[in-house]
Design an enzyme around this catalytic site. Structure first.
Site, PDB file in Angstrom:
ATOM      1  N   ASN A 145      -8.995  -8.107  14.730  1.00 43.01           N
ATOM      2  CA  ASN A 145      -8.234  -6.878  14.912  1.00 43.01           C
ATOM      3  C   ASN A 145      -7.384  -7.013  16.185  1.00 43.01           C
ATOM      4  OD1 ASN A 145      -7.486  -4.282  15.861  1.00 43.01           O
ATOM      5  ND2 ASN A 145      -8.941  -3.362  14.444  1.00 43.01           N
ATOM      6  N   HIS A 158      -5.457  -4.152  19.881  1.00 47.43           N
ATOM      7  CA  HIS A 158      -5.606  -4.075  21.335  1.00 47.43           C
ATOM      8  C   HIS A 158      -4.512  -4.845  22.072  1.00 47.43           C
ATOM      9  CE1 HIS A 158      -9.383  -2.230  20.279  1.00 47.43           C
ATOM     10  NE2 HIS A 158      -9.570  -3.243  19.450  1.00 47.43           N
ATOM     11  N   HIS A 166      -4.214  -1.621  12.426  1.00 47.51           N
ATOM     12  CA  HIS A 166      -4.314  -0.208  12.052  1.00 47.51           C
ATOM     13  C   HIS A 166      -3.004   0.476  12.439  1.00 47.51           C
ATOM     14  CE1 HIS A 166      -6.831   3.788  12.541  1.00 47.51           C
ATOM     15  NE2 HIS A 166      -5.831   3.920  11.702  1.00 47.51           N
ATOM     16  N   ARG A 199      -1.563   3.617  12.992  1.00 45.03           N
ATOM     17  CA  ARG A 199      -1.982   5.009  13.136  1.00 45.03           C
ATOM     18  C   ARG A 199      -0.784   5.930  12.982  1.00 45.03           C
ATOM     19  NH1 ARG A 199      -7.305   5.580  15.911  1.00 45.03           N
ATOM     20  NH2 ARG A 199      -6.777   7.770  15.900  1.00 45.03           N
ATOM     21  N   ARG A 209       0.201   4.831  18.234  1.00 49.55           N
ATOM     22  CA  ARG A 209      -0.156   4.599  19.632  1.00 49.55           C
ATOM     23  C   ARG A 209      -0.226   3.118  19.990  1.00 49.55           C
ATOM     24  NH1 ARG A 209      -6.436   6.513  19.854  1.00 49.55           N
ATOM     25  NH2 ARG A 209      -5.543   8.442  19.062  1.00 49.55           N
ATOM     26  N   GLU A 211      -5.461  -1.364   7.986  1.00 52.51           N
ATOM     27  CA  GLU A 211      -6.286  -0.153   8.148  1.00 52.51           C
ATOM     28  C   GLU A 211      -5.375   1.059   8.169  1.00 52.51           C
ATOM     29  OE1 GLU A 211      -8.528  -0.404  11.713  1.00 52.51           O
ATOM     30  OE2 GLU A 211      -9.731  -2.076  11.027  1.00 52.51           O
ATOM     31  N   THR A 237     -11.575   4.822  16.177  1.00 50.63           N
ATOM     32  CA  THR A 237     -12.170   5.415  14.984  1.00 50.63           C
ATOM     33  C   THR A 237     -13.629   5.773  15.284  1.00 50.63           C
ATOM     34  OG1 THR A 237     -10.772   3.890  13.777  1.00 50.63           O
ATOM     35  CG2 THR A 237     -12.385   5.100  12.499  1.00 50.63           C
ATOM     36  N   GLU A 272     -16.480  -1.149   4.239  1.00 45.20           N
ATOM     37  CA  GLU A 272     -16.730  -1.752   5.546  1.00 45.20           C
ATOM     38  C   GLU A 272     -17.724  -0.837   6.243  1.00 45.20           C
ATOM     39  OE1 GLU A 272     -13.409  -3.117   7.932  1.00 45.20           O
ATOM     40  OE2 GLU A 272     -14.519  -2.701   9.780  1.00 45.20           O
ATOM     41  N   HIS A 321     -16.785  -2.725  13.951  1.00 43.19           N
ATOM     42  CA  HIS A 321     -16.671  -1.729  15.018  1.00 43.19           C
ATOM     43  C   HIS A 321     -17.749  -1.940  16.076  1.00 43.19           C
ATOM     44  CE1 HIS A 321     -15.312   1.797  17.112  1.00 43.19           C
ATOM     45  NE2 HIS A 321     -14.306   1.844  16.273  1.00 43.19           N
TER      46      HIS A 321
HETATM   47  N1  PXP Z   1     -13.046  -1.981  11.685  1.00 44.87           N
HETATM   48  C1  PXP Z   1     -12.429  -0.780  11.696  1.00 44.87           C
HETATM   49  C2  PXP Z   1     -12.319  -0.014  10.426  1.00 44.87           C
HETATM   50  C3  PXP Z   1     -11.873  -0.275  12.885  1.00 44.87           C
HETATM   51  O1  PXP Z   1     -11.259   0.922  12.886  1.00 44.87           O
HETATM   52  C4  PXP Z   1     -11.962  -1.050  14.062  1.00 44.87           C
HETATM   53  C5  PXP Z   1     -11.349  -0.552  15.327  1.00 44.87           C
HETATM   54  O2  PXP Z   1      -9.975  -0.451  15.220  1.00 44.87           O
HETATM   55  C6  PXP Z   1     -12.605  -2.300  13.993  1.00 44.87           C
HETATM   56  C7  PXP Z   1     -13.163  -2.721  12.789  1.00 44.87           C
HETATM   57  C8  PXP Z   1     -12.742  -3.183  15.184  1.00 44.87           C
HETATM   58  O3  PXP Z   1     -13.521  -2.551  16.165  1.00 44.87           O
HETATM   59  P1  PXP Z   1     -13.650  -3.183  17.603  1.00 44.87           P
HETATM   60  O4  PXP Z   1     -12.288  -3.177  18.223  1.00 44.87           O
HETATM   61  O5  PXP Z   1     -14.638  -2.292  18.289  1.00 44.87           O
HETATM   62  O6  PXP Z   1     -14.164  -4.588  17.416  1.00 44.87           O
END
Ligand code: PXP
Length: 237
Positions: A6, A9, A42, A44, A48, A69, A100, A150, A189
Site C-alpha cells: 500500500n 503513505h 486508496h 479517497r 487526501r 481500494e 480506515t 480482506e 491493516h
Molecule cells: N488494507 C486496507 C483495506 C486498508 O484500508 C489499509 C490502509 O490504507 C491497509 C490494508 C494497509 O494498512 P497499513 O497501512 O496499516 O499497513
C-alpha cells in the site's frame, strides 16, 4: 502468500508539500522490482493522499495487478469502472478518520453492494470487501456477491497481553469460515515486521496488504530493502 504494497503513505508525504516528490509512480515501480505481488492504493473521496492522476499513471505503468481500494461513492465507482483494476477492495470511509477504522457494515449497505459488485464484476474486476473478522459479516459478504474478503487486522494489531491471542484466534476462525464458503481470503491493516508472522502462517490466507510499516521502515533502509524484508517474513508457508 501474496504481498500487496500500500503506497498511499508515499502520497501522504508528497501532499504535505502539495508538490511532486516523492513520486508515487516511482514508489510503485520500485515496489514491483522489489517483489511486490500487487500495488494497493486508496482513492479517497477527499483526495487526501492518492490523486486521480496517480491512479491513471500507476495503472498504465505497472505490470503487476492493481488493488484499488474505494468506498461506495458513485464518483469513485465510476473511476474504478473506467480504469478497470485487477481488483477492487471496497472499504468504509469517513471524512474525519485518520485511516480506515473498521470493517464494512455489509448488512447496512446490502442493496448498494449488490448493485456495485454486479457492475464491477461485469467488467471482469475481482471484488473484495474489507470486513471485520465476524462470521456474520463474512456470510453477508458472500450473499452480496463478493469474490473475496480482506479481514481487518486492526484489532489484532493493537491487541496487547491476553487479548493478542483472542484477536489472533478471531482472525484464524474468520479465515477458515470464509474459505469454507468459497471466498478468497486476504488480510491487512496495522500489520508490521513484528506481528505479521502469526498471520502469515494461517492456512488458506492468500494475500496481505501492508503499507504504513513498510513505508516507515523505508525511511531508514530504502523501499526496496523494506519490501524484501517483509516478503521474507510473509513467505513462511
Ligand atoms: N488494507 C486496507 C483495506 C486498508 O484500508 C489499509 C490502509 O490504507 C491497509 C490494508 C494497509 O494498512 P497499513 O497501512 O496499516 O499497513
Amino acid at each position: 502468500m501474496l504481498l500487496g504494497i500500500n503506497i498511499d503513505h508515499v502520497a501522504t508525504l508528497r501532499q504535505a508539500r502539495m508538490g511532486v516528490e516523492p513520486s508515487v509512480l516511482d514508489a510503485a515501480i520500485v515496489a514491483e522490482q522489489a517483489g511486490a505481488d500487487l500495488i494497493t492504493i486508496h482513492l479517497r473521496e477527499d483526495r487526501r493522499h492518492i490523486q486521480d492522476r496517480d491512479v491513471d499513471q500507476i495503472k498504465a505503468n505497472i505490470k503487476i495487478p492493481l488493488n484499488f481500494e474505494m468506498s461506495l461513492v458513485e464518483e469513485i465507482v465510476l473511476k474504478a469502472l473506467a480504469i478497470k483494476p485487477y481488483k477492487v477492495t471496497i472499504v468504509p470511509e469517513k471524512r474525519e478518520e485518520i485511516t480506515t477504522e473498521g470493517g464494512l457494515n455489509v448488512d447496512l449497505y446490502r442493496q448498494r453492494l449488490v448493485e456495485v459488485i454486479k457492475r464491477l464484476k461485469n467488467e471482469g474486476i475481482i471484488v473484495s470487501l474489507f470486513v471485520d473478522p465476524s462470521l456474520d459479516v463474512i456470510k453477508d459478504s458472500k450473499d452480496v456477491g463478493a469474490d473475496a474478503i480482506e479481514i481487518h487486522t486492526g484489532q489484532y494489531s493493537h491487541a496487547k497481553g491476553e487479548d493478542f491471542q483472542v484477536e489472533l484466534e478471531k482472525v484464524k476462525k474468520a479465515v477458515k469460515y470464509a474459505d469454507s464458503i468459497g471466498l478468497e481470503v486476504h488480510a491487512g491493516h496495522g500489520l508490521n515486521y513484528q506481528n505479521v508472522g502469526y498471520i502469515a502462517k494461517i492456512p488458506k490466507l492468500v494475500e496481505l496488504n501492508i503499507g504504513h510499516s513498510i513505508i516507515s521502515r523505508a525511511v531508514f533502509v530504502g523501499l526496496e530493502q523494506a519490501i524484501k524484508e517483509m516478503k521474507a517474513l510473509v513467505n513462511v508457508l
